[in-house]
Design a protein around this motif. Structure first.
Motif, mmCIF file in Angstrom:
data_model
loop_
_atom_site.group_PDB
_atom_site.id
_atom_site.type_symbol
_atom_site.label_atom_id
_atom_site.label_comp_id
_atom_site.label_asym_id
_atom_site.label_seq_id
_atom_site.Cartn_x
_atom_site.Cartn_y
_atom_site.Cartn_z
ATOM 1 N N GLN A 37 0.847 -1.198 0.000
ATOM 2 C CA GLN A 37 0.000 0.000 0.000
ATOM 3 C C GLN A 37 0.887 1.255 0.000
ATOM 4 O OE1 GLN A 37 -3.475 -0.303 0.061
ATOM 5 N NE2 GLN A 37 -3.011 -2.475 -0.208
ATOM 6 N N ASN A 38 0.385 2.311 -0.598
ATOM 7 C CA ASN A 38 1.048 3.617 -0.539
ATOM 8 C C ASN A 38 2.518 3.576 -0.949
ATOM 9 O OD1 ASN A 38 -1.291 4.787 0.486
ATOM 10 N ND2 ASN A 38 -0.721 4.150 2.566
ATOM 11 N N PHE A 39 2.838 2.703 -1.885
ATOM 12 C CA PHE A 39 4.247 2.646 -2.303
ATOM 13 C C PHE A 39 4.341 2.982 -3.778
ATOM 14 C CE2 PHE A 39 7.969 0.424 -3.995
ATOM 15 C CZ PHE A 39 8.951 1.003 -3.200
ATOM 16 N N ARG A 40 5.185 3.953 -4.079
ATOM 17 C CA ARG A 40 5.346 4.369 -5.457
ATOM 18 C C ARG A 40 6.704 3.872 -5.969
ATOM 19 N NH1 ARG A 40 6.439 8.787 -8.036
ATOM 20 N NH2 ARG A 40 7.414 9.661 -6.193
ATOM 21 N N VAL A 41 6.693 3.245 -7.150
ATOM 22 C CA VAL A 41 7.961 2.759 -7.697
ATOM 23 C C VAL A 41 8.836 3.950 -8.080
ATOM 24 C CG1 VAL A 41 9.048 1.452 -9.562
ATOM 25 C CG2 VAL A 41 6.916 0.633 -8.539
ATOM 26 N N VAL A 42 10.050 3.957 -7.525
ATOM 27 C CA VAL A 42 10.963 5.077 -7.755
ATOM 28 C C VAL A 42 11.333 5.177 -9.237
ATOM 29 C CG1 VAL A 42 13.154 6.095 -7.052
ATOM 30 C CG2 VAL A 42 11.880 4.642 -5.466
ATOM 31 N N ARG A 43 11.262 6.390 -9.759
ATOM 32 C CA ARG A 43 11.440 6.579 -11.201
ATOM 33 C C ARG A 43 12.830 6.144 -11.695
ATOM 34 N NH1 ARG A 43 11.354 12.246 -13.119
ATOM 35 N NH2 ARG A 43 13.337 11.563 -13.931
ATOM 36 N N THR A 44 13.810 6.273 -10.781
ATOM 37 C CA THR A 44 15.189 5.963 -11.173
ATOM 38 C C THR A 44 15.335 4.568 -11.798
ATOM 39 O OG1 THR A 44 15.735 7.212 -9.189
ATOM 40 C CG2 THR A 44 17.553 6.144 -10.338
ATOM 41 N N VAL A 45 14.547 3.598 -11.308
ATOM 42 C CA VAL A 45 14.639 2.242 -11.875
ATOM 43 C C VAL A 45 14.305 2.283 -13.362
ATOM 44 C CG1 VAL A 45 13.873 -0.142 -11.689
ATOM 45 C CG2 VAL A 45 13.895 1.307 -9.663
ATOM 46 N N MET A 48 14.371 3.204 6.381
ATOM 47 C CA MET A 48 14.588 3.663 7.746
ATOM 48 C C MET A 48 13.434 4.522 8.229
ATOM 49 S SD MET A 48 18.645 4.295 8.187
ATOM 50 C CE MET A 48 18.861 5.147 6.672
ATOM 51 N N GLU A 49 12.832 5.258 7.327
ATOM 52 C CA GLU A 49 11.709 6.105 7.689
ATOM 53 C C GLU A 49 10.470 5.299 8.026
ATOM 54 O OE1 GLU A 49 11.215 8.645 4.352
ATOM 55 O OE2 GLU A 49 12.712 10.110 5.065
ATOM 56 N N ASP A 50 10.222 4.250 7.238
ATOM 57 C CA ASP A 50 8.969 3.518 7.401
ATOM 58 C C ASP A 50 9.209 2.023 7.178
ATOM 59 O OD1 ASP A 50 6.480 2.461 7.366
ATOM 60 O OD2 ASP A 50 5.730 3.638 5.654
ATOM 61 N N PRO A 51 9.219 1.277 8.282
ATOM 62 C CA PRO A 51 9.505 -0.170 8.171
ATOM 63 C C PRO A 51 8.521 -0.900 7.247
ATOM 64 C CG PRO A 51 9.535 0.524 10.462
ATOM 65 C CD PRO A 51 9.038 1.697 9.674
ATOM 66 N N ARG A 52 7.321 -0.365 7.044
ATOM 67 C CA ARG A 52 6.361 -1.037 6.168
ATOM 68 C C ARG A 52 6.827 -1.032 4.713
ATOM 69 N NH1 ARG A 52 1.164 2.286 7.697
ATOM 70 N NH2 ARG A 52 2.847 3.801 7.733
ATOM 71 N N SER A 53 7.769 -0.156 4.409
ATOM 72 C CA SER A 53 8.255 -0.092 3.017
ATOM 73 C C SER A 53 9.400 -1.079 2.766
ATOM 74 C CB SER A 53 8.719 1.330 2.685
ATOM 75 O OG SER A 53 9.961 1.582 3.324
ATOM 76 N N ILE A 54 9.806 -1.794 3.839
ATOM 77 C CA ILE A 54 10.986 -2.655 3.669
ATOM 78 C C ILE A 54 10.758 -3.726 2.594
ATOM 79 C CG2 ILE A 54 12.428 -4.408 4.793
ATOM 80 C CD1 ILE A 54 12.426 -2.654 7.280
#
Lengths: 257, 239
Positions: B116-124, B176-182
């Protein structure tokens, strides 16, 4: 097209050969090194055999042949008046395309040269030369129990190794080979190639071959001839993986027009 | 281009080999695009397509290998022909590998899309775009026998490495900011690592093309700038 090591046996410069009016070799500069196999390759009529035959003056036997330029063996011009051709051919031995043993016993085939050159006189000395030469030619184990049989009774591959034994019996310094395997089957060919590799330790070897694979297998240096010119000379590995000249590349990759 | 062989069947066999490599290259290119497209669109259909299409790369590699071995055995190739066949053998296995990386990215699409609430980073996407272009150019260099173009590709991998370095730090920060994004970040990091590896493989292709054309091996002096193996981020770095 000069060899890079200091171990030069033959130095040849501006060599031209004419058969009557026809120029078969058009100014070749090439060095032949000791302890190396130099392969001469090129299509039929390119001059590779003619060049080979200059190195022990076999062209002298052809009436219309005329050789110019310098061919030095250990710094001495072999076409100089003072050079004894018979002695020269003992120093520069030759093995031909078709095995040509004398119609004599195996023993006599090998003993003949040392005897007429006075290299061995006593029977025991001759026995030793015969055995050593046959061993060096890799034939001793196959024939030591029948040295009295005719050389011509051997198989083609054995006959060719007998001819090599005959050539080395007179302690030559250079061995010239003119398509030594073209009349042999693959196994006999492999034996002769193995032998060439062993002989390299003690001699300079020059081989003319139509088989590019054979040149690639046995030689350290390769010279490509075409229409009487030496087109390219270099380390065998370079010639067969990355030739510099277009004519060499076309020839060895099978693109000759 | 060299002239034809006296034996024309030989020319035909070499030509087949070249066109198979070109086909593989085109497929591998499309697979990179497909995998990244699936990633950004969060499309399980698209990712399934990529996974399935990898089979054609595998079978092409196999047929190139067979053809190359047969050529080596029957034709005793020399000089440029020998280099052509050895190059085809190596290139096909590299292209197959590149395909595996795309497939692996496609397989991660599900896990990344689930977050949820995760955006794929454009750099990839930028990295993948660069690598795809490099692959296209190295294949052009192969077809045109153009060693200059191959060298150009060879030097371009640095840009991919630099993007990867910055992405690596960025993703560590998110985690580090949000463990749910790990979970999605780790998958994305693997995806990016796959793209970075593809870039390395493309530079190998460039080296092979150079060798094919020039006959000399390119010494491996290429500047490497993937420094993530040594990168450490501590919470205090974040202030």
């Amino acid at each position: 097209m000069i060899a890079d090591t200091g171990n030069v046996k033959f130095t040849t410069r501006d060599v031209h050969v004419f058969y009557g009016a026809k120029e078969a070799i058009k100014g070749v500069d090439l060095d032949i090194n000791n302890n190396e196999v130099t392969a001469l390759i090129g299509p039929s009529g390119c001059g590779k055999s003619t060049y080979l035959r200059c190195l022990n003056r076999m062209n002298d036997t052809v009436d219309s042949a005329r050789v110019t330029g310098t061919i030095e063996l250990d710094g001495v011009d072999i076409y100089d008046r003072s050079v004894d051709v018979v002695q020269l051919r003992a120093r520069v031995g030759m093995v031909f395309q078709k095995p040509n043993p004398f119609p004599k016993s195996i023993y006599e085939n090998v003993a003949y040269g040392p005897r007429i050159h006075g290299l061995a006189t006593k029977k025991s000395e001759l026995d030793e030369v015969v055995e050593t030469s046959l061993r060096k030619a890799g034939l001793w184990n196959e024939v030591n129990d029948r040295l009295d049989t005719q050389g011509t009774a051997l198989s083609g591959g054995q006959q060719q190794r007998l001819c090599i034994a005959r050539a080395i019996a007179v302690s030559p310094e250079v061995i010239l080979m003119d398509e030594p395997c073209s009349a042999l089957d693959p196994i006999a060919t492999a034996r002769v190639e193995e032998l060439i590799d062993e002989l390299r330790e003690n001699y300079a070897i020059v081989i003319v071959t139509h088989s590019m694979q054979q040149a690639a297998r046995v030689s350290q240096k390769t010279a490509f001839f075409h229409l009487g010119d030496l087109v390219e000379y270099g380390d065998t590995e370079d010639i067969f993986t990355n030739p510099r000249e277009e004519r060499t590349r076309d020839y060895i990759t099978g693109r000759f027009g | 281009m060299p002239k034809d062989h006296t034996v024309s069947a030989y020319d035909k066999e070499l030509e087949n080999l070249r066109s198979s490599i070109a086909r593989m290259g085109g497929l591998a290119e499309a697979q990179i695009a497909g995998a990244v497209d699936a990633l950004f669109k969060r499309s399980s259909d698209r990712s399934a397509q990529v996974v399935a299409a990898d089979k054609s790369l595998d079978s092409l590699e196999l047929s190139i290998e067979k053809d190359a071995i047969s050529l080596l055995a029957r034709r005793q190739p020399m000089a440029s022909d020998l280099r052509e066949i050895v190059s085809a053998l190596k290139m096909s296995s590299i292209l197959e590998r590149i395909g595996d990386y795309s497939k692996n990215i496609a397989k991660r699409v599900g896990a990344i899309s689930d977050a949820q609430n995760f955006r794929v980073v454009r750099t990839v996407g930028d990295m993948a775009h660069l690598v795809q272009k490099m692959l296209k150019d190295v294949l052009d260099a192969y077809i045109d026998q153009d060693e200059v173009k191959a060298l150009d590709v060879w030097e371009r991998d640095t840009a991919v490495d630099e993007l990867y370095n910055s992405l690596f730090r960025e993703l560590l920060t998110y985690m580090m900011e949000d463990p749910r994004s790990i979970t999605p970040c780790t998958h994305l990091l693997f995806a990016a690592k796959n793209v970075e590896r593809m870039g390395d493989h493309v530079t190998n292709l460039a080296e092979i093309v150079y060798y094919l054309v020039k006959g000399d091996l390119l010494e491996d002096t290429r500047p490497k700038s993937d420094s993530t193996s040594y990168t450490v981020l501590r919470p205090s770095d974040d202030d």
